[in-house]
Design a protein around this motif. Structure first.
Motif, short mmCIF file in Angstrom:
data_model
loop_
_atom_site.label_atom_id
_atom_site.label_comp_id
_atom_site.label_asym_id
_atom_site.label_seq_id
_atom_site.Cartn_x
_atom_site.Cartn_y
_atom_site.Cartn_z
N SER A 205 0.82 -1.12 -0.19
CA SER A 205 -0.41 0.29 -0.04
C SER A 205 1.03 1.05 0.12
CB SER A 205 -0.24 -0.06 1.51
OG SER A 205 -1.88 0.75 1.09
N VAL A 206 0.40 2.61 -0.42
CA VAL A 206 0.86 3.63 -1.01
C VAL A 206 0.58 4.66 0.33
CG1 VAL A 206 1.98 3.66 -3.23
CG2 VAL A 206 -0.03 4.60 -2.67
N PHE A 207 1.46 5.76 1.07
CA PHE A 207 1.08 6.48 1.34
C PHE A 207 1.46 7.90 1.83
CE2 PHE A 207 3.90 3.59 3.81
CZ PHE A 207 4.98 4.65 3.98
N PRO A 208 1.37 9.32 1.70
CA PRO A 208 2.81 10.25 1.46
C PRO A 208 2.98 10.26 3.25
CG PRO A 208 0.05 10.81 2.06
CD PRO A 208 0.38 9.62 1.88
N ALA A 209 4.27 10.58 2.29
CA ALA A 209 5.79 10.51 3.24
C ALA A 209 5.61 10.70 5.06
CB ALA A 209 7.05 11.05 3.12
N SER A 210 4.40 12.12 5.12
CA SER A 210 4.05 12.60 5.96
C SER A 210 3.80 11.98 7.47
CB SER A 210 3.45 13.96 6.13
OG SER A 210 2.44 13.71 5.65
N ILE A 211 2.96 10.52 6.89
CA ILE A 211 1.94 9.81 7.37
C ILE A 211 2.56 8.92 8.27
CG2 ILE A 211 0.13 11.18 7.64
CD1 ILE A 211 -0.71 8.50 6.12
N GLN A 212 4.48 8.61 7.58
CA GLN A 212 4.40 7.71 7.47
C GLN A 212 4.93 6.72 9.28
OE1 GLN A 212 8.87 6.68 5.76
NE2 GLN A 212 9.65 5.92 7.97
N LYS A 213 5.24 7.51 10.26
CA LYS A 213 5.27 6.95 11.74
C LYS A 213 3.91 6.49 12.41
CE LYS A 213 8.82 10.27 12.98
NZ LYS A 213 9.52 10.69 14.48
N LYS A 214 2.74 7.65 11.86
CA LYS A 214 1.16 6.85 12.45
C LYS A 214 0.51 5.43 11.17
CE LYS A 214 -3.57 8.70 11.86
NZ LYS A 214 -3.85 9.87 10.67
N VAL A 215 1.46 5.58 10.11
CA VAL A 215 1.14 4.34 9.49
C VAL A 215 1.65 3.22 9.92
CG1 VAL A 215 1.13 2.98 7.15
CG2 VAL A 215 0.27 5.35 7.19
N LEU A 216 2.97 2.85 9.87
CA LEU A 216 3.76 1.86 10.96
C LEU A 216 3.35 1.50 12.20
CD1 LEU A 216 7.45 2.80 9.51
CD2 LEU A 216 6.26 0.99 8.54
N ARG A 217 3.00 2.49 12.81
CA ARG A 217 2.42 2.18 14.60
C ARG A 217 0.66 1.44 14.15
NH1 ARG A 217 3.56 7.99 15.69
NH2 ARG A 217 1.69 8.08 15.38
N ALA A 218 0.23 1.89 13.04
CA ALA A 218 -1.21 1.44 13.16
C ALA A 218 -0.65 -0.30 12.94
CB ALA A 218 -1.40 1.78 11.93
N MET A 219 0.21 -0.44 11.88
CA MET A 219 0.59 -2.08 10.92
C MET A 219 1.44 -2.98 12.60
SD MET A 219 4.04 -2.65 9.04
CE MET A 219 5.17 -2.30 10.90
N GLU A 220 1.98 -2.38 13.19
CA GLU A 220 2.99 -3.20 13.91
C GLU A 220 2.16 -2.87 15.60
OE1 GLU A 220 5.67 -0.08 15.27
OE2 GLU A 220 7.03 -0.57 14.00
N LYS A 221 1.08 -2.58 15.65
CA LYS A 221 0.23 -2.48 16.89
C LYS A 221 -0.99 -3.36 16.65
CE LYS A 221 -3.48 0.16 19.17
NZ LYS A 221 -4.76 0.90 20.24
N ALA A 222 -1.63 -3.84 14.80
CA ALA A 222 -2.55 -4.78 14.46
C ALA A 222 -1.47 -6.21 14.07
CB ALA A 222 -3.13 -4.53 13.31
N HIS A 223 -0.31 -6.50 13.72
CA HIS A 223 0.10 -7.43 13.17
C HIS A 223 0.34 -7.83 14.45
CE1 HIS A 223 3.16 -9.38 11.05
NE2 HIS A 223 2.94 -8.80 10.06
N PRO A 224 0.13 -9.42 14.40
CA PRO A 224 0.62 -10.51 15.30
C PRO A 224 1.88 -10.76 15.68
CG PRO A 224 -0.18 -11.78 13.46
CD PRO A 224 -0.48 -9.89 12.81
N TYR A 225 2.49 -10.41 14.84
CA TYR A 225 3.85 -11.16 15.60
C TYR A 225 4.67 -10.51 16.44
CZ TYR A 225 4.31 -14.53 11.42
OH TYR A 225 3.57 -15.76 10.60
N GLU A 226 6.06 -10.99 16.81
CA GLU A 226 7.00 -9.61 18.05
C GLU A 226 7.67 -9.49 17.43
OE1 GLU A 226 9.80 -11.00 21.58
OE2 GLU A 226 9.93 -13.07 20.22
N GLU A 227 8.47 -9.72 16.13
CA GLU A 227 9.15 -8.66 14.99
C GLU A 227 8.59 -9.30 13.55
OE1 GLU A 227 11.62 -7.22 15.74
OE2 GLU A 227 12.29 -8.29 18.21
N VAL A 228 8.25 -7.66 13.24
CA VAL A 228 7.26 -8.03 11.41
C VAL A 228 7.99 -7.22 10.87
CG1 VAL A 228 4.96 -6.37 10.68
CG2 VAL A 228 5.16 -6.28 13.31
#
Length: 372
Positions: A205-228
């Motif tokens: 998926s693509v996103f504007p660079a300005s929201i990178q931290k927000k997208v990564l935080r959301a991904m890590e919170k939703a992802h089940p793995y210890e190391e994503v």
């Protein structure tokens, strides 16, 4: 139903009107109070003057979202025997928070300038004066099939995959993931020291660079793995450019005076100042809310027949007249159009989240001018 938290409301609002869109030095964001509180009632205002503050107090408002900043210059002395000082004193005493979205609300898609262009029924609109364009990034993340939907939803809610009028856009492909948890690992799947093979999907998926931290935080919170496991790529293409003002076309050519009447009706004003011959034909229209004097050349460069903006200076009007560009000044206060538009945006978010929070529009006329 519970009340919305102020921070939650503003986070949703800033997805629509990012602070990064504001011009350098603009005074935006939180100006008075705190957002870390529940809000029962929100009021949308163009200006935060003492009568507007009184209106907010009388309506038990917790949060004012304004277009024009209350604090535009550094405060050296705060005297409570002045209207300005009393306004701030009342806001603090009554625990009313003030948040301002100024040029970022002008710039954003669907913001003040788009509202004005829509009111004038312009078609094929584009940005008048570009102020920036965001770089795009691509996220590639590997997820077990069973959790793919929750990860897609999480990054979509964070703003990844917004393309034009579509959101949550992504591409998914299937594959086999392999890994061996170490002795200190706490694996979601598999055992320490043993190879594990899992049916996984790759989500892109693509996103504007300005929201990178927000997208990564959301991904890590939703992802089940210890190391994503994920990759980030810089895209060669840019997100759509953004900027101040809009330029577009009327459905048919009209005379300048006919169009001036349209401007008056569209923005609910009794008078306008007009530069140009009454019978001049106009079809391509530039519009910019507020003070647009320094963007006259942009309107001229983009081939506008007429430029609608506020606070036109005497010598700018002369320059436009000599260049053959007509101008119509309906006043700065026509940015009041933002009150209804922002109200609808906030109400939509409140309804979606099922919060018990009211959103109202300031009914006061804050135009300092009257015509006789």
């Amino acid at each position: 139903m519970k009340h919305a938290n102020g921070q939650t409301v503003i986070q949703a609002f800033e997805k629509f009107s990012p602070k990064s869109y504001a011009v350098e030095g603009d005074k935006i964001g939180l100006q008075i109070g705190t957002l870390n509180k529940p809000v029962k009632k929100i009021m949308i205002a163009l200006d935060v003057l003492e009568p507007v503050v009184d209106e907010a107090i009388n309506n038990n408002v917790d949060l004012i979202i304004s277009h024009h900043p209350l604090i535009f210059k550094p405060i050296k002395v705060l005297r409570t025997d002045t209207s300005y000082g009393r306004a701030i004193e009342k806001l603090i005493k009554h625990d009313i928070t003030v948040y301002t979205a100024h040029t970022n609300l002008d710039v954003t898609t669907g913001g003040v300038n788009d509202m004005m262009a829509e009111a004038l029924e312009l078609t094929d609109t584009r940005v008048l004066a570009e102020t920036g364009a965001e770089l795009l990034k691509k996220l590639v993340v590997f997820v077990p099939e069973e959790q793919a939907a929750q990860v897609r939803e999480a990054i979509g809610q964070a703003g990844a995959g917004d393309i034009g009028d579509y959101s949550h856009c992504s591409f998914t492909s299937s594959g086999m993931g392999a890994f061996k948890p170490g002795d200190n690992a706490d694996p979601y799947i598999g055992k320490q020291g043993e190879m594990e093979y899992v049916d996984e999907v790759k989500i892109e998926s693509v996103f504007p660079a300005s929201i990178q931290k927000k997208v990564l935080r959301a991904m890590e919170k939703a992802h089940p793995y210890e190391e994503v496991a994920y990759d980030l790529y810089d895209m060669a293409s840019r997100a759509a450019s953004y900027g101040l003002g809009r330029i577009g076309d009327l459905n048919e050519s009209v005379t300048l005076d006919e169009f001036a009447e349209k401007v008056k009706n569209a923005f609910d004003v009794k008078t306008v100042r007009v530069v140009g011959e009454a019978t001049k034909k106009v079809k391509k229209v530039a519009v910019l809310g507020g003070d647009g004097n320094k963007y006259m050349s942009a309107a001229l460069h983009q081939g506008a027949d007429v430029f609608v903006t506020g606070d036109i200076y005497y010598h700018v009007a002369h320059d436009a007249m000599m260049e053959g560009l007509a101008m119509i000044d309906p006043g700065h206060n026509v940015e009041k159009i933002m009150k209804e538009g922002v109200c609808k945006k906030i109400q939509s978010f409140i309804k979606e989240k099922k919060y018990n929070t009211d959103v109202i529009i300031s009914k006061l006329n804050t135009d300092p001018f009257r015509f006789i």
